[in-house]
Design an enzyme around this catalytic site. Structure first.
Site, PDB file in Angstrom:
ATOM      1  N   ARG A  24      29.119 -18.950 -12.612  1.00 47.60           N
ATOM      2  CA  ARG A  24      28.387 -19.510 -13.805  1.00 47.60           C
ATOM      3  C   ARG A  24      29.677 -18.867 -15.254  1.00 47.60           C
ATOM      4  O   ARG A  24      31.374 -18.881 -14.659  1.00 47.60           O
ATOM      5  CB  ARG A  24      27.835 -17.879 -13.783  1.00 47.60           C
ATOM      6  CG  ARG A  24      26.856 -17.496 -13.596  1.00 47.60           C
ATOM      7  CD  ARG A  24      26.354 -16.612 -13.109  1.00 47.60           C
ATOM      8  NE  ARG A  24      27.203 -15.370 -12.200  1.00 47.60           N
ATOM      9  CZ  ARG A  24      27.108 -14.017 -11.465  1.00 47.60           C
ATOM     10  NH1 ARG A  24      26.227 -13.368 -12.397  1.00 47.60           N
ATOM     11  NH2 ARG A  24      28.055 -13.914 -10.783  1.00 47.60           N
ATOM     12  N   GLY A  41      19.489 -15.330  -3.048  1.00 41.85           N
ATOM     13  CA  GLY A  41      18.915 -15.113  -4.440  1.00 41.85           C
ATOM     14  C   GLY A  41      19.226 -14.327  -5.600  1.00 41.85           C
ATOM     15  O   GLY A  41      18.698 -13.589  -5.532  1.00 41.85           O
ATOM     16  N   ASN A  74      31.766 -20.214  -6.479  1.00 41.90           N
ATOM     17  CA  ASN A  74      32.940 -19.015  -5.760  1.00 41.90           C
ATOM     18  C   ASN A  74      32.706 -18.359  -4.873  1.00 41.90           C
ATOM     19  O   ASN A  74      33.072 -17.532  -4.667  1.00 41.90           O
ATOM     20  CB  ASN A  74      33.567 -17.979  -7.250  1.00 41.90           C
ATOM     21  CG  ASN A  74      34.618 -17.777  -6.960  1.00 41.90           C
ATOM     22  OD1 ASN A  74      35.244 -18.224  -6.814  1.00 41.90           O
ATOM     23  ND2 ASN A  74      34.755 -16.109  -7.693  1.00 41.90           N
ATOM     24  N   SER A  75      31.359 -18.028  -4.234  1.00 42.51           N
ATOM     25  CA  SER A  75      31.172 -16.756  -3.558  1.00 42.51           C
ATOM     26  C   SER A  75      31.948 -17.720  -1.939  1.00 42.51           C
ATOM     27  O   SER A  75      32.305 -18.446  -1.219  1.00 42.51           O
ATOM     28  CB  SER A  75      30.077 -16.758  -3.059  1.00 42.51           C
ATOM     29  OG  SER A  75      28.695 -18.055  -2.398  1.00 42.51           O
ATOM     30  N   GLY A  76      31.364 -16.350  -0.724  1.00 40.03           N
ATOM     31  CA  GLY A  76      32.277 -16.459   0.118  1.00 40.03           C
ATOM     32  C   GLY A  76      31.564 -17.432   1.259  1.00 40.03           C
ATOM     33  O   GLY A  76      32.004 -18.936   1.041  1.00 40.03           O
ATOM     34  N   PHE A  92      17.308 -20.809   4.691  1.00 40.81           N
ATOM     35  CA  PHE A  92      17.937 -21.239   6.171  1.00 40.81           C
ATOM     36  C   PHE A  92      18.448 -19.489   5.972  1.00 40.81           C
ATOM     37  O   PHE A  92      19.106 -18.595   5.307  1.00 40.81           O
ATOM     38  CB  PHE A  92      19.128 -21.668   5.519  1.00 40.81           C
ATOM     39  CG  PHE A  92      20.111 -21.709   7.177  1.00 40.81           C
ATOM     40  CD1 PHE A  92      20.178 -21.936   8.889  1.00 40.81           C
ATOM     41  CD2 PHE A  92      20.939 -20.923   7.032  1.00 40.81           C
ATOM     42  CE1 PHE A  92      20.783 -21.818   9.377  1.00 40.81           C
ATOM     43  CE2 PHE A  92      22.644 -20.686   8.316  1.00 40.81           C
ATOM     44  CZ  PHE A  92      22.184 -21.118   9.596  1.00 40.81           C
ATOM     45  N   TYR A 121      17.530  -5.396   2.345  1.00 40.04           N
ATOM     46  CA  TYR A 121      17.523  -6.494   3.228  1.00 40.04           C
ATOM     47  C   TYR A 121      16.346  -6.673   4.113  1.00 40.04           C
ATOM     48  O   TYR A 121      14.798  -6.011   4.164  1.00 40.04           O
ATOM     49  CB  TYR A 121      18.442  -6.357   4.043  1.00 40.04           C
ATOM     50  CG  TYR A 121      18.798  -7.457   4.663  1.00 40.04           C
ATOM     51  CD1 TYR A 121      19.803  -8.561   3.032  1.00 40.04           C
ATOM     52  CD2 TYR A 121      19.803  -7.398   5.940  1.00 40.04           C
ATOM     53  CE1 TYR A 121      19.849  -9.766   4.171  1.00 40.04           C
ATOM     54  CE2 TYR A 121      19.504  -9.227   6.455  1.00 40.04           C
ATOM     55  CZ  TYR A 121      19.875  -9.730   5.084  1.00 40.04           C
ATOM     56  OH  TYR A 121      20.755 -10.885   5.918  1.00 40.04           O
ATOM     57  N   ARG A 149      32.249 -17.788 -17.278  1.00 44.75           N
ATOM     58  CA  ARG A 149      33.872 -16.575 -18.078  1.00 44.75           C
ATOM     59  C   ARG A 149      35.017 -17.432 -18.016  1.00 44.75           C
ATOM     60  O   ARG A 149      35.177 -17.897 -18.529  1.00 44.75           O
ATOM     61  CB  ARG A 149      33.601 -16.117 -15.808  1.00 44.75           C
ATOM     62  CG  ARG A 149      34.438 -16.986 -15.266  1.00 44.75           C
ATOM     63  CD  ARG A 149      34.388 -16.839 -13.607  1.00 44.75           C
ATOM     64  NE  ARG A 149      33.361 -17.025 -13.574  1.00 44.75           N
ATOM     65  CZ  ARG A 149      32.697 -16.884 -12.028  1.00 44.75           C
ATOM     66  NH1 ARG A 149      33.584 -15.874 -11.175  1.00 44.75           N
ATOM     67  NH2 ARG A 149      31.166 -16.978 -11.898  1.00 44.75           N
TER      68      ARG A 149
END
Length: 382
Positions: free
Chosen positions: A224, A295, A201-203, A318, A102, A226
């Site tokens: 993606r 990313g 679908n992420s937070g 950002f 990170y 599925r």
């Protein structure tokens, strides 16, 4: 030699990318002499109590390096508060920090977790902005939320209403704030405008859908392919998504049919990178913006020359951590949290799909958080 738990106080973290320590964070030195340990004990005061914390002493695979241990806490200073951590999620940035990849890394050993909600149980004599019973969240990354209790500086936390759902409070500080700022700061979006995003679908993606819907903004949500795509599409539409499409549709002629029902996007939000980001760019309006906040593909963003010359697109980045540092004591931060909490109370912003896991079962939560196509966010319940 005393035990590790006995001599592991909560220190300030010095991030390697900075020259000064930021706030009362969680780092300590494991290899210390008796003289240094006694000096630290004198500096922080004698430990009033202990807590359970998820520590890591080296960077690597979280399944291998994170351990649940008893840790001493310092006494409460006049500008400090003692909090009981109620719930804390496992985010991708938490995993990356443990892996050592990170942008900011705490001194080791460190307590994991950058987000969560806690309740104030005791306050120092000079604390003015908080009271016993308040719910609080961190202002900055690195506070170390994967623990049962903590002594924190008043200036490092900010209060939330305690009448919102626990999981909403626990997951408010990172993803909804990221979504809110990206929808507010890069393009002047009006009702009826369109935003396109990958990683829908992420937070962050789910927060974008809900905040945009509350503002009557269309969203084209790319995920993606599925096996359970239909179920996922239905779930995202249930929280306000206008369209949910597979990545491959971005490259097909049928995408033109979609733009008959909504205008081309003014804003593209990229949490993936690589080819996915390039495809988002192709569908922007002239003069539109693509904002990259993640990313996941671990591939660079390639910008076609034609997009720059003929469409004059703007390519931006950002990072919510930097935004918070720039605005931690300003009105914008407070106003953003107030608006997000208002949406929560109205039922217009809900927590992402969550799986609650007891702190003692942290290993299964960490493992689940690292699986591909993860739908549920793992929440540690203290």
């Amino acid at each position: 030699m005393p035990s590790v738990a006995m001599w592991l106080p909560f220190y300030k973290i010095c991030f390697k990318s900075q020259t000064a320590c930021r706030g009362r964070f969680t780092a300590a030195l494991l290899q210390m002499s008796w003289h240094k340990a006694n000096a630290n004990a004198s500096r922080f005061g004698h430990s009033a109590q202990t807590c359970r914390a998820l520590l890591y002493r080296r960077h690597g695979d979280p399944a291998q390096v994170v351990q649940l241990e008893d840790v001493d806490m310092p006494s409460i200073g006049p500008k400090d508060v003692l909090v009981k951590i109620l719930a804390a999620p496992i985010n991708p940035s938490d995993i990356n920090m443990i892996q050592g990849t990170y942008a900011i890394l705490p001194d080791l050993p460190a307590v994991g977790g950058n987000e969560g909600v806690a309740q104030v149980v005791e306050i120092g004599s000079r604390v003015k902005s908080l009271k016993i019973g308040d719910w609080v969240i961190p202002k900055d990354a690195g506070l170390g939320t994967w623990r049962t209790k903590a002594v924190l500086a008043e200036e490092d936390i900010i209060a939330l209403p305690n009448d919102i759902p626990l999981l909403s409070a626990a997951t408010l500080g990172v993803n909804p704030c990221t979504a809110f700022r990206m929808l507010s700061d890069f393009e002047d979006l009006k009702p009826g405008d369109t935003v396109i995003q990958n990683a829908a679908n992420s937070g962050v993606g789910q927060a974008v859908i809900q905040i945009a819907a509350a503002r009557s903004i269309n969203t084209i949500n790319v995920v993606r392919d599925r096996p359970e795509f239909t179920q996922l599409s239905d779930r995202l539409k249930a929280i306000g998504a206008t369209h949910v499409i597979k990545e491959e549709m971005l490259r097909r002629p049928e995408i033109k049919q979609l733009f008959k029902s909504c205008p081309k996007p003014k804003l593209a939000l990229n949490g993936v990178g690589g080819k996915s980001a390039t495809e988002l760019l192709r569908h922007l309006q002239v003069g539109g913006s693509m904002v990259t906040y993640g990313g996941m593909a671990k591939q660079p963003v390639t910008v076609p020359v034609s997009a720059l010359i003929f469409k004059d697109v703007k390519v931006r980045g950002f990072w919510v951590t930097q935004w918070k540092r720039d605005h931690s004591n300003g009105d914008k931060f407070r106003a953003m949290l107030d608006e997000l909490c208002s949406l929560i109370k109205q039922g217009k912003l809900t927590a992402p799909l969550c799986t609650e896991v007891g702190l003692q079962d942290y290993s299964q939560a960490v493992d689940a958080a690292m699986q591909p196509f993860t739908s549920a966010k793992q929440i540690l319940i203290m």
